[in-house]
Write an enzyme that holds these catalytic residues in place. Structure first.
Site, mmCIF file in Angstrom:
data_model
loop_
_atom_site.group_PDB
_atom_site.id
_atom_site.type_symbol
_atom_site.label_atom_id
_atom_site.label_comp_id
_atom_site.label_asym_id
_atom_site.label_seq_id
_atom_site.Cartn_x
_atom_site.Cartn_y
_atom_site.Cartn_z
ATOM 1 N N MET A 39 30.242 48.862 31.801
ATOM 2 C CA MET A 39 30.804 47.895 32.756
ATOM 3 C C MET A 39 30.092 46.553 32.616
ATOM 4 S SD MET A 39 33.290 49.273 34.416
ATOM 5 C CE MET A 39 33.530 47.919 35.578
ATOM 6 N N SER A 71 44.215 45.615 32.214
ATOM 7 C CA SER A 71 44.068 46.281 33.509
ATOM 8 C C SER A 71 45.182 45.847 34.451
ATOM 9 C CB SER A 71 42.717 45.936 34.130
ATOM 10 O OG SER A 71 42.718 46.349 35.479
ATOM 11 N N MET A 107 40.484 53.574 42.496
ATOM 12 C CA MET A 107 39.330 53.343 43.396
ATOM 13 C C MET A 107 39.592 54.052 44.712
ATOM 14 S SD MET A 107 38.653 49.294 42.821
ATOM 15 C CE MET A 107 38.841 48.514 41.200
ATOM 16 N N HIS A 127 45.289 50.023 31.238
ATOM 17 C CA HIS A 127 44.095 50.426 31.992
ATOM 18 C C HIS A 127 44.443 50.527 33.473
ATOM 19 C CE1 HIS A 127 39.644 50.581 32.473
ATOM 20 N NE2 HIS A 127 39.830 49.873 33.575
ATOM 21 N N MET A 132 37.014 55.164 39.521
ATOM 22 C CA MET A 132 35.870 54.699 40.320
ATOM 23 C C MET A 132 35.925 55.462 41.635
ATOM 24 S SD MET A 132 36.243 50.764 39.195
ATOM 25 C CE MET A 132 37.896 51.130 38.610
ATOM 26 N N HIS A 167 40.603 54.669 34.641
ATOM 27 C CA HIS A 167 39.197 54.415 34.948
ATOM 28 C C HIS A 167 38.973 54.846 36.392
ATOM 29 C CE1 HIS A 167 35.909 51.067 35.617
ATOM 30 N NE2 HIS A 167 35.407 52.281 35.677
ATOM 31 N N ASP A 197 34.462 46.441 30.137
ATOM 32 C CA ASP A 197 35.398 46.215 31.236
ATOM 33 C C ASP A 197 34.752 45.305 32.270
ATOM 34 O OD1 ASP A 197 37.299 46.370 33.259
ATOM 35 O OD2 ASP A 197 36.912 48.486 33.722
ATOM 36 N N ASP A 236 42.990 51.303 37.151
ATOM 37 C CA ASP A 236 41.761 51.390 37.939
ATOM 38 C C ASP A 236 42.015 52.179 39.212
ATOM 39 O OD1 ASP A 236 39.738 49.827 36.480
ATOM 40 O OD2 ASP A 236 41.165 48.172 36.736
HETATM 41 C C1 DX5 Z 1 36.743 46.348 37.933
HETATM 42 C C2 DX5 Z 1 37.779 47.055 37.119
HETATM 43 C C3 DX5 Z 1 38.311 46.255 36.008
HETATM 44 C C4 DX5 Z 1 39.047 45.005 36.419
HETATM 45 C C5 DX5 Z 1 38.829 43.997 35.348
HETATM 46 O O1 DX5 Z 1 36.158 47.245 38.808
HETATM 47 O O2 DX5 Z 1 37.245 48.227 36.574
HETATM 48 O O3 DX5 Z 1 39.133 47.043 35.152
HETATM 49 O O4 DX5 Z 1 40.425 45.165 36.584
HETATM 50 O O5 DX5 Z 1 39.391 42.787 35.747
HETATM 51 P P1 DX5 Z 1 38.983 41.421 35.019
HETATM 52 O O6 DX5 Z 1 39.359 41.548 33.585
HETATM 53 O O7 DX5 Z 1 39.773 40.404 35.742
HETATM 54 O O8 DX5 Z 1 37.497 41.261 35.201
HETATM 55 ZN ZN ZN Z 2 38.409 49.254 35.010
#
Ligand code: DX5
Ligand code: ZN
Length: 220
Positions: free
Chosen positions: A133, A6, A33, A29, A64, A62, A171, A31
């Site tokens: 998750m 990520s 948001m 990956h 969110m 991903h 994840d 993210d």
């Molecule tokens: C959290 C994200 C993850 C995050 C994971 O909301 O979806 O992808 O980056 O980070 P680590 O591996 O540090 O938990």
């Molecule tokens: Zn993620």
């Protein structure tokens, strides 16, 4: 067994260089948001388009975000190889999954820790991946929630029964200390942010995680 680092834990001022650190990974990956579905704001379509142009590995987006029904297909069109949306945010998850495939991406369905899987099992024919998750979505660097492992096993069993080639992704809090239990529960795609980007040698961290997962592979 695939590793998807990520970039949430990468240096956002140098994303091209940071992608270069994980060129041995299976996916990058990303993210996304929106500050509404989760209490954090990261990046969106223009940045994903730019990352897709320079990344040596395919993008695993991903989302969110609220209203994936409207936005998710655009991430596929922006060049993501896989797009995962949250079932909690979708009005018509089946339609979103179908639109993603039509736009040329793999379709992933994500479940927050408080969301049970069984009501969505009927969506499997339209899915390429289910993301369980293992933290509350929103931030990197949180502690792994081992209480999600039974859900990973439940999804794996459903995927086995269904018979298709559907991946099971975990994840959140995935590291050398937690990846083996994820693999044993049936995960086969592992997102790791801080465990990869926090390492001096990110590529070596990817190799190490993949080796640990492969040694505990229970996904078939
Ligand atoms: C959290 C994200 C993850 C995050 C994971 O909301 O979806 O992808 O980056 O980070 P680590 O591996 O540090 O938990
Ligand atoms: Zn993620």
């Amino acid at each position: 067994m695939q590793i998807s680092p990520s970039i949430l834990s990468a240096d956002f001022a140098n994303l091209e260089r940071e992608l270069g650190r994980i060129s041995n990974a299976d996916w990058a990956h990303v993210d996304v948001m929106d500050g509404h579905f989760v209490p954090n704001l990261t990046l969106g379509l223009p940045v994903v388009e730019a990352l897709a142009r320079v990344s040596a590995v395919p993008l695993d987006c991903h989302l969110m975000i609220d209203d994936p029904d409207r936005w998710a297909p655009q991430y596929a069109e922006a060049g993501a190889g896989s797009v995962t949306f949250h079932v909690e945010a979708a009005r018509d998850p089946r339609a979103v999954a179908r639109a993603l495939r039509s736009a040329g991406a793999r379709a992933g369905l994500a479940l927050k820790p408080g969301t049970a899987f069984p009501p969505y099992e009927e969506l499997l024919p339209d899915l390429d991946m289910v993301l369980v998750m293992t933290v509350e979505p929103g931030f990197g660097g949180q502690s792994f929630m081992a209480d999600q492992l039974p859900k990973v096993a439940q999804v794996r069993q459903a995927v086995r029964d269904h018979g298709g080639e559907i991946w099971v992704q975990v994840d959140g809090g995935v590291s050398a200390g937690t990846i083996e239990q994820c693999a044993e529960a049936g995960a086969d795609v592992f997102v790791a942010g801080s465990a990869v980007y926090g390492a001096d040698d990110a590529a070596q961290a990817v190799e190490h995680l993949r080796a640990l997962a492969t040694a505990h592979c229970h996904s078939r």
